[in-house]
Write a protein that holds these residues in place. Structure first.
Motif, PDB file in Angstrom:
ATOM      1  N   GLU A 188       0.919  -1.389  -0.104  1.00  0.00           N
ATOM      2  CA  GLU A 188      -0.023  -0.073   0.007  1.00  0.00           C
ATOM      3  C   GLU A 188       0.827   1.192   0.050  1.00  0.00           C
ATOM      4  N   VAL A 222       1.083   4.180  -3.037  1.00  0.00           N
ATOM      5  CA  VAL A 222       1.030   5.643  -2.648  1.00  0.00           C
ATOM      6  C   VAL A 222       2.428   6.402  -3.200  1.00  0.00           C
ATOM      7  N   GLU A 254      -6.242   1.435  -1.516  1.00  0.00           N
ATOM      8  CA  GLU A 254      -4.963   2.297  -1.755  1.00  0.00           C
ATOM      9  C   GLU A 254      -4.906   2.496  -3.127  1.00  0.00           C
TER      10      GLU A 254
END
Length: 238
Positions: free
Chosen positions: A95, A99, A142
């Motif tokens: 995750e 990002v 995410e």
């Protein structure tokens, strides 16, 4: 036209690189696997193609590479930011990686491109977000969140360009299902497009200077549904 395609090793990015090379544009292609970039360059002997290794999660290094490419090509007219990652049932570290690539990496490159085109007096930024930008997901929150970030950041850049008359076109490309290595893990895909068909429609959207384009075009129907359906229905499918 002088074009930089970020994330060109496979899938949509590779097909876009091959599409633009076939039209004899000067292009720079980047990715983490330079061997795959070399294949594109070797297969096309008519266009001028530059290759450069780039890991977009290393934001300052990526911005420095863009400086290098702008000098090498003696200017850039179009930046296509296609690099992205996605995982099925991601771990915490995955995750964070999502990002770092899809949000932080995208921002670093979109910000560089906007600043560059302000100084140049105009240009076009294209970001490949996703139909996923329109909703959350029980399976990959995410990924959907980072794509929403991309879409909203591009909307803000369009507003900025209009407000301050910067003459910068910002195009948000929102693909549905495209047959790429990243989507192999997905089950129950429908209306799956080939990367070549997706690249052709993306090219048309870029040429038309669209604000937002769904790829393939039929996915606009799903986009409309995602905007009006309640969350309890959407969670069954996303």
């Amino acid at each position: 036209m002088k074009i930089v395609i970020i994330g060109a090793t496979t899938g949509i990015g590779r097909s876009l690189a091959e599409f633009y090379a076939a039209k004899d544009h000067e292009i720079a292609i980047t990715g983490r696997r330079t061997g795959l970039l070399e294949e594109i360059k070797t297969a096309n002997t008519t266009s001028k193609i530059h290759i450069h290794e780039m890991d977009v999660s290393k934001t300052e290094a990526s911005r420095a590479i863009m400086d290098e490419l702008a000098t090498l090509m003696d200017g850039i007219d179009l930046v296509i930011i296609n690099a992205g990652v996605g995982f099925g049932k991601a771990s915490y570290q995955q995750e964070i990686e999502t990002v770092d690539v899809n949000a932080r990496g995208f921002l670093a490159l979109a910000n560089w491109s906007y600043s560059y085109f302000v100084k140049k007096g105009g240009g076009q930024i294209v970001g490949v977000s996703s139909l996923a930008s329109l909703t959350g997901s029980a399976y990959s929150p995410e990924y959907h969140a980072t794509k929403a970030f991309m879409a909203n950041y591009m909307a803000g850049l369009r507003m900025r360009s209009s407000k301050f008359k910067h003459q910068i076109v910002v195009t948000d490309i929102r693909p549905g299902f495209v047959d790429t290595p990243m989507t192999k893990q997905n089950k129950g895909m429908f209306w799956v497009a080939t990367p070549e068909k997706a690249a052709k429609q993306i090219y048309e959207a870029i040429e038309s200077k669209k604000k937002v384009a769904y790829i393939t075009k039929r996915y606009i129907l799903i986009a409309i549904l995602l905007k009006i359906l309640p969350e309890w229905i959407i969670e069954k499918f996303f």
